[in-house]
Write an enzyme that holds these catalytic residues in place. Structure first.
Site, short mmCIF file in Angstrom:
data_model
loop_
_atom_site.label_atom_id
_atom_site.label_comp_id
_atom_site.label_asym_id
_atom_site.label_seq_id
_atom_site.Cartn_x
_atom_site.Cartn_y
_atom_site.Cartn_z
CE LYS A 181 -4.19 -1.84 2.10
NZ LYS A 181 -5.22 -1.66 3.13
N GLY A 189 -5.48 1.51 17.77
CA GLY A 189 -4.64 1.17 16.65
C GLY A 189 -4.14 2.40 15.91
CB ALA A 190 -1.47 4.16 15.38
N GLY A 201 -16.78 -5.69 10.87
CA GLY A 201 -15.87 -5.24 9.81
C GLY A 201 -16.31 -5.55 8.39
P1 NDP Z 1 -0.99 -2.83 10.62
O1 NDP Z 1 -0.01 -3.94 10.78
O2 NDP Z 1 -0.63 -1.63 9.81
O3 NDP Z 1 -1.38 -2.27 12.10
C1 NDP Z 1 -1.68 -3.16 13.13
C2 NDP Z 1 -2.16 -2.36 14.34
O4 NDP Z 1 -2.57 -3.28 15.36
C3 NDP Z 1 -1.11 -1.48 14.98
O5 NDP Z 1 -1.71 -0.34 15.55
C4 NDP Z 1 -0.54 -2.39 16.08
O6 NDP Z 1 0.04 -1.68 17.15
C5 NDP Z 1 -1.82 -3.04 16.54
N1 NDP Z 1 -1.59 -4.32 17.20
C6 NDP Z 1 -1.35 -5.52 16.62
N2 NDP Z 1 -1.22 -6.48 17.55
C7 NDP Z 1 -1.37 -5.87 18.75
C8 NDP Z 1 -1.36 -6.32 20.10
N3 NDP Z 1 -1.15 -7.61 20.39
N4 NDP Z 1 -1.58 -5.41 21.09
C9 NDP Z 1 -1.80 -4.13 20.80
N5 NDP Z 1 -1.83 -3.63 19.55
C10 NDP Z 1 -1.62 -4.49 18.54
O7 NDP Z 1 -2.30 -3.51 10.08
P2 NDP Z 1 -3.52 -2.80 9.31
O8 NDP Z 1 -3.82 -1.52 9.97
O9 NDP Z 1 -3.26 -2.81 7.86
O10 NDP Z 1 -4.70 -3.84 9.56
C11 NDP Z 1 -5.28 -3.99 10.83
C12 NDP Z 1 -6.48 -4.89 10.72
O11 NDP Z 1 -7.48 -4.22 9.97
C13 NDP Z 1 -6.22 -6.21 10.00
O12 NDP Z 1 -6.57 -7.26 10.84
C14 NDP Z 1 -7.13 -6.20 8.80
O13 NDP Z 1 -7.78 -7.45 8.65
C15 NDP Z 1 -8.14 -5.15 9.16
N6 NDP Z 1 -8.61 -4.42 7.97
C16 NDP Z 1 -9.94 -4.46 7.71
C17 NDP Z 1 -10.44 -3.79 6.62
C18 NDP Z 1 -11.90 -3.86 6.35
O14 NDP Z 1 -12.29 -3.36 5.30
N7 NDP Z 1 -12.71 -4.41 7.23
C19 NDP Z 1 -9.56 -3.02 5.70
C20 NDP Z 1 -8.18 -3.01 6.10
C21 NDP Z 1 -7.73 -3.71 7.20
P3 NDP Z 1 1.59 -1.16 17.06
O15 NDP Z 1 1.55 0.07 16.21
O16 NDP Z 1 1.95 -0.88 18.47
O17 NDP Z 1 2.37 -2.29 16.45
#
Ligand code: NDP
Length: 287
Positions: free
Chosen positions: A72, A131-132, A249
């Site tokens: 992306k 989340g970020a 979602g």
């Molecule tokens: P990223 O990898 O960019 O971000 C993941 C986020 O989750 C970060 O903020 C991360 O925190 C946090 N995170 C992950 N594991 C943990 C944990 N154990 N404890 C605390 N925080 C955690 O992923 P994306 O943003 O691309 O995707 C996130 C989710 O969104 C995916 O599961 C995807 O399936 C879903 N999604 C759904 C869509 C829809 O249309 N419904 C579209 C796009 C995505 P940190 O920054 O601290 O690592």
């Protein structure tokens, strides 16, 4: 044989791993339903092959393509222009191939806001967003552009939340607060909408829990999750137990695909058709 066979319009997705991506099922269901002669090809393209894949799409006359993880951001240097919100988000999930230019869009957050609008008017809402990452960032920017009053971004890596809060403050009138997520987060009682924008709860880790104080969820709140698989996450079950309304979602995912079809071919697809195809694809994907 037909001497002048019709050529399908070509669309698809470049991601890696690409297996399990349900977008193709939704999009091709819409093409069939509307009698559009078009195909959607789900391609496994790692970032090192992305420039060739994009050149290939242009060479083959594709009209557009999606990007998912990990492409992306990597696609941006290959494009000629970005839609304003995609520039703020810094990530692209949908490219339009027009005769003179490749234009990048980000429709993830738009898909979320469209789903939200069916339940609440975003104007003036106070939102807590966990989340970020990419999804949260897209949601934060679109919520800010849609006129929310306050956005509290809660993330384990607080610097990423601060980066988004700064973008929101610079580009909207919304109040934006970044909070380090260390321990169980209590949702402020005046919150209207809670969003899980993290990957917590995605299959197969369905027992993973968004760490918040369950009792701080009030019946006045709408609790949303970006996780499409499984749609009924532990967060949403906890929210219902507290008497709150929930939004899963799937609508976000179907909406972003519908917006993509609008960008590529001006089609306003039947969302129920896409939702039905998504549900079938999620059923296959989970097993
Ligand atoms: P990223 O990898 O960019 O971000 C993941 C986020 O989750 C970060 O903020 C991360 O925190 C946090 N995170 C992950 N594991 C943990 C944990 N154990 N404890 C605390 N925080 C955690 O992923 P994306 O943003 O691309 O995707 C996130 C989710 O969104 C995916 O599961 C995807 O399936 C879903 N999604 C759904 C869509 C829809 O249309 N419904 C579209 C796009 C995505 P940190 O920054 O601290 O690592």
């Amino acid at each position: 044989p037909d001497p002048t066979p019709l050529m399908p319009a070509l669309t698809g997705s470049f991601s890696s791993p690409a297996g399990g991506n349900p977008t193709g099922a939704m999009v091709e269901a819409a093409y069939r339903h509307h009698g559009v002669l078009a195909r959607f090809v789900n391609c496994d393209v790692p970032p090192e092959h992305l420039p060739d894949a994009v050149r290939g799409a242009i060479a083959m006359g594709w009209i557009g393509f999606n990007l998912s993880l990990p492409n992306k951001q990597a696609v941006i240097p290959l494009l000629d222009g970005l839609a304003p919100s995609a520039a703020l988000i810094g990530a692209v999930n949908c490219v339009q191939i027009t005769p003179g230019a490749l234009i990048g869009n980000n429709t993830d957050g738009q898909g979320f806001v469209q789903a939200l609008r069916e339940r609440r008017d975003p104007q003036g809402l106070r939102v807590v967003l966990f989340g970020a990452g990419g999804a949260a960032r897209a949601i934060a920017v679109e919520l800010a552009l849609a006129g929310v009053a306050r956005l509290t971004i809660v993330n384990r890596t607080v610097e990423r939340a601060e980066e988004i809060a700064a973008i929101v403050r610079e580009n909207s009138a919304a109040e934006a607060i970044a909070v380090a997520w260390d321990g169980s987060f209590p949702i402020p009682a005046d919150t209207d909408v809670v969003v899980n924008g993290t990957s917590i709860g995605l299959a197969p880790d369905t027992d993973a829990r968004v760490d918040l104080v369950a009792e701080s969820i009030l019946p006045t709140m709408l609790v949303c999750d970006v996780i499409p698989n499984p749609p009924d996450t532990m967060l949403l079950r906890e929210a219902r137990a507290q008497g709150a309304a929930t939004l899963d979602g799937r609508a976000m995912l179907a909406n972003q695909a519908a917006i993509n079809l609008n960008l590529w071919m001006g089609l306003d697809p039947d969302r129920d058709v896409m939702r039905t195809a998504l549900d079938a694809a999620i059923g296959d994907w989970r097993h």
